[in-house]
Write an enzyme that holds these catalytic residues in place. Structure first.
Site, mmCIF file in Angstrom:
data_model
loop_
_atom_site.group_PDB
_atom_site.id
_atom_site.type_symbol
_atom_site.label_atom_id
_atom_site.label_comp_id
_atom_site.label_asym_id
_atom_site.label_seq_id
_atom_site.Cartn_x
_atom_site.Cartn_y
_atom_site.Cartn_z
ATOM 1 N N ARG A 107 0.587 31.869 94.467
ATOM 2 C CA ARG A 107 -0.092 30.961 93.206
ATOM 3 C C ARG A 107 -1.469 31.314 93.043
ATOM 4 N NH1 ARG A 107 3.437 27.579 90.736
ATOM 5 N NH2 ARG A 107 1.876 26.640 89.544
ATOM 6 N N GLU A 129 7.381 48.944 81.945
ATOM 7 C CA GLU A 129 7.693 48.029 83.255
ATOM 8 C C GLU A 129 7.093 48.740 84.475
ATOM 9 O OE1 GLU A 129 8.939 45.222 86.062
ATOM 10 O OE2 GLU A 129 8.171 45.142 84.297
ATOM 11 N N GLU A 154 -0.278 47.071 88.910
ATOM 12 C CA GLU A 154 -0.344 45.716 89.758
ATOM 13 C C GLU A 154 -0.378 46.108 91.333
ATOM 14 O OE1 GLU A 154 2.274 41.936 87.930
ATOM 15 O OE2 GLU A 154 3.371 43.716 88.190
ATOM 16 N N TRP A 211 -6.703 30.205 93.255
ATOM 17 C CA TRP A 211 -6.960 31.275 92.400
ATOM 18 C C TRP A 211 -8.316 31.078 91.682
ATOM 19 C CZ3 TRP A 211 -7.163 32.553 86.853
ATOM 20 C CH2 TRP A 211 -7.251 34.214 86.886
ATOM 21 N N HIS A 213 0.992 61.543 68.985
ATOM 22 C CA HIS A 213 -0.100 60.920 68.101
ATOM 23 C C HIS A 213 -1.328 60.369 68.764
ATOM 24 C CE1 HIS A 213 2.801 60.677 64.703
ATOM 25 N NE2 HIS A 213 3.773 60.336 65.650
ATOM 26 N N LYS A 265 3.959 47.679 86.996
ATOM 27 C CA LYS A 265 4.155 47.558 88.533
ATOM 28 C C LYS A 265 3.209 48.328 89.172
ATOM 29 C CE LYS A 265 6.998 44.487 88.520
ATOM 30 N NZ LYS A 265 6.578 44.059 87.210
ATOM 31 N N CYS A 325 -3.122 27.679 90.871
ATOM 32 C CA CYS A 325 -3.582 27.536 92.311
ATOM 33 C C CYS A 325 -2.336 26.819 93.006
ATOM 34 C CB CYS A 325 -4.684 26.340 92.401
ATOM 35 S SG CYS A 325 -6.080 27.014 91.675
ATOM 36 N N ASN A 377 -5.493 22.099 90.267
ATOM 37 C CA ASN A 377 -4.953 23.393 89.600
ATOM 38 C C ASN A 377 -5.211 23.090 87.978
ATOM 39 O OD1 ASN A 377 -3.531 25.436 89.004
ATOM 40 N ND2 ASN A 377 -1.506 24.422 89.159
ATOM 41 N N GLY A 378 -5.813 24.244 87.759
ATOM 42 C CA GLY A 378 -5.853 24.205 86.281
ATOM 43 C C GLY A 378 -7.466 24.486 85.680
ATOM 44 N N LYS A 391 1.039 34.383 90.963
ATOM 45 C CA LYS A 391 2.485 34.508 90.524
ATOM 46 C C LYS A 391 2.934 33.690 89.231
ATOM 47 C CE LYS A 391 6.851 35.625 91.340
ATOM 48 N NZ LYS A 391 7.188 36.920 91.029
#
Length: 616
Positions: free
Chosen positions: A27, A489, A496, A74, A512, A493, A2, A98-99, A611
């Site tokens: 955040r 990567e 996301e 969040w 495979h 992206k 957060c 936050n946590g 983030k």
């Protein structure tokens, strides 16, 4: 995960808290709230959803205040609703967090038995009520400041997990209380005013003088001073640091999204990361400027890279170069899994924590675990004064500047460049490479920023072809060697940003299992520049083509053979293998960006993400 902000001083408006939260919205953006306190009482406004919803309620808050706190959430416990938004209140206590409080359930049961009623589903409300309860137990203490201090000491002795609290008490209106354990907090020093926040970005507009709080610390903020103690009440002296970030770094500078801006800042990010660390005249790596002063690189015989997400792919990619330069074995481990295995590190192991924010909780816990088992530890981070850096023997900043978009881009390129420099430094100190070879590699790294700028001119072309992909339900990404992790990567992206299912594979692994997915409806992004893996990658592309798959290839400019077997082709300039992954990563970022824009998703703040991941 957060974002939190707090103020005590002479005059803060609702817009101050709102603007600070805007700087921290990366955040978390599920819900938000602001609490302001003055002689007329406590005023709290909260809203579900993004900060824009809270902005509509600012007029209901006082025009100004001497003390207040704000929060953007969040969600961990409880849905993203207004009732679950912070700050929470328990009579005289107003608290944000936050946590995660891991033992909130037994504490909640205890408090319910004591008569407390809960208005939310959050673990945070437990902390607010428990602090109020402990405050009441100290009625014999006539000094309310000391009473609050003792109540906080009792609170932190009972809760388990990670927490950064910002607390106001109506009985002590001249003090803002800040508690840190596991979650990041910075304090800002002003003239007759002081600040707290979960990130530097919220404070750069107001102060450049920062104190980084460490675990098991409590700060008592008054308008004219800050008192810092540990959880036992012992006072701590800590000098503030001066930060160089500016507000201009946090603006979009004419781009539609922070992410697009940050993609285009990759040349600058790499240039700033290598600046001062490469001695072009002597052909050497400047170890001191890189940030290593306590670790003896000559003694290292094993390397462990610990990271999550994009940082994990940066570390995995750089592994190829580090092993090539040094002949030292390199293991790249997901931080979330690393510390649950039996440790095999020792004093000759270099454990490297790679994290953009420097606050990623999994990476923090994993690097602590390696350090406890005797490893030499190095933090490669972007944010100055981070918790991970404080827990390592040495710190090397990547100097990418603030990265606001939730999906990391420029930090990826800067991390890769930093790790390559580290590999060269190890080779230099252990005499694994000749000075001529190191000079050759340095000369190649210096070319990266200008070649990145040229690659970025592909943006309009990639925007044009993105219309062929935005309706896809699934896309595969393949590559070999370093390009395998560029493919990973690219897939990350796309997931996301556009919420399209995507997977990255080593091209040789297609046969495979994953080749069963290929049909005439599936697009495969194939990374096939002219490197040492080129011919084998071409064979894999032919296998896809034979089964009807549609091919978007990323290769070397002028490669007509590759172009002839591709449905779409993106060309990057011909260059050495040390430069190639920097250039091929750019089309991955741009393709994901333009597909997301075409789909209409929220590019800078994708759903369900934040983030800085500060909860396990």
């Amino acid at each position: 995960m957060c974002g939190v902000i707090g103020y005590i001083g002479t005059n803060a408006t609702p817009e101050f808290f709102y603007n600070g939260l805007k700087r921290l919205e990366y955040r978390g953006y599920d819900s938000a709230g602001i609490a302001m306190m003055n002689s007329d009482g406590v005023f709290i406004q909260r809203a579900e959803g993004k900060l824009n919803n809270l902005q509509k309620k600012l007029s209901k808050l006082p025009e100004n205040t001497k003390i207040g706190i704000g929060h953007t959430r969040w969600a961990t416990h409880g849905k993203p609703t207004e009732n679950n938004a912070h700050p929470h209140r328990s009579e005289n206590i107003i608290l944000l967090h936050n946590g995660i409080i891991e033992n909130y359930k037994p504490l909640k049961t205890f408090l319910i038995k004591k008569g407390y009623e809960f208005q939310s589903e959050t673990d945070t409300e437990v902390a607010a009520h428990l602090l109020n309860y402990e405050y009441k137990q100290l009625s014999q203490e006539k000094n309310n400041f000391e009473r609050m201090k003792k109540a906080i000491f009792s609170l932190v002795s009972q809760i388990h997990g990670a927490f950064a609290f910002g607390i106001m008490c109506t009985d002590v209106s001249d003090t803002l209380y800040v508690v840190k354990y596991g979650s990041p907090v910075v304090l800002g020093l002003g003239k007759n005013e002081n600040y707290m926040a979960s990130g530097i970005t919220a404070l750069v507009e107001h102060t450049r003088s920062i104190i980084i709080m460490e675990d098991k610390e409590i700060a008592f903020l008054k308008s004219d001073k800050i008192i810092l103690t540990d959880f036992s009440g012992n006072e701590i002296e800590r000098k503030p640091i001066q930060i160089s970030w500016s507000t201009a770094m946090l603006d979009k500078n004419g781009y539609d999204h922070y992410m697009l801006k940050e993609i285009h800042e990759q040349p600058q990010a790499v240039a700033q990361t290598i600046n001062g660390r490469l001695d072009l005249e002597l052909g050497k790596i400047n170890i001191d400027n890189y940030g290593i002063s306590n670790i003896n690189l000559k003694e290292i015989d094993r390397i462990q890279i610990i990271a999550c997400g994009t940082s994990f792919y940066a570390g995995s990619l750089a592994r190829y170069f580090i092993e090539k330069f040094t002949k030292i074995p390199v293991e790249v481990e997901l931080a979330s899994e690393s510390r649950y295995r039996t440790s095999t590190v020792n004093s000759r192991t270099l454990s490297i924590a790679v994290s953009q924010s420097g606050e990623t909780i999994d990476t923090l816990q994993a690097i602590k675990f390696s350090k406890e088992n005797g490893a030499q530890t190095l933090a490669i981070v972007n944010v100055p004064g981070s918790t991970i850096a404080h827990n390592c023997h040495d710190e090397s900043l990547i100097y990418a500047g603030p990265e606001v978009g939730v999906a990391s881009t420029k930090a990826f390129s800067a991390q890769v460049s930093s790790l390559i420099i580290l590999g060269l430094a190890l080779a230099q100190e252990q005499k694994k490479l000749s000075s001529e070879k190191i000079t050759e590699c340095i000369d190649e790294l210096v070319k990266v920023p200008s070649l990145l700028e040229k690659t970025l001119t592909l943006s309009s072309y990639i925007e044009k072809i993105s219309k062929k992909f935005y309706k896809a339900s699934s896309i595969l990404f393949i590559g070999r060697g370093q390009q395998w992790f560029v493919a990973m990567e690219g897939a990350l992206k796309l997931k996301e940003l556009s919420y399209i299912h995507a997977e990255g594979y080593a091209a040789g692994e297609l046969k495979h299992g994953p080749i069963a997915l290929i049909d005439e409806n599936l697009w495969v992004v194939c990374l096939a520049p002219k490197d040492s893996y080129y011919e084998k990658t071409i064979s894999n592309i032919e296998e896809i083509r034979a089964r009807g798959g549609k091919i978007l290839s990323v290769g070397t400019e002028g490669d007509e053979d590759l172009k002839s077997i591709s449905d779409e082709f993106i060309g990057v300039v011909e260059c050495s293998e040390i430069i190639l992954p920097f250039l091929t990563a750019v089309p991955m970022h741009l393709l994901s960006y333009w597909i997301a824009v075409k789909k209409g998703t929220d590019v800078d703040q994708p759903r369900n993400l934040a983030k800085s991941v500060t909860v396990e």
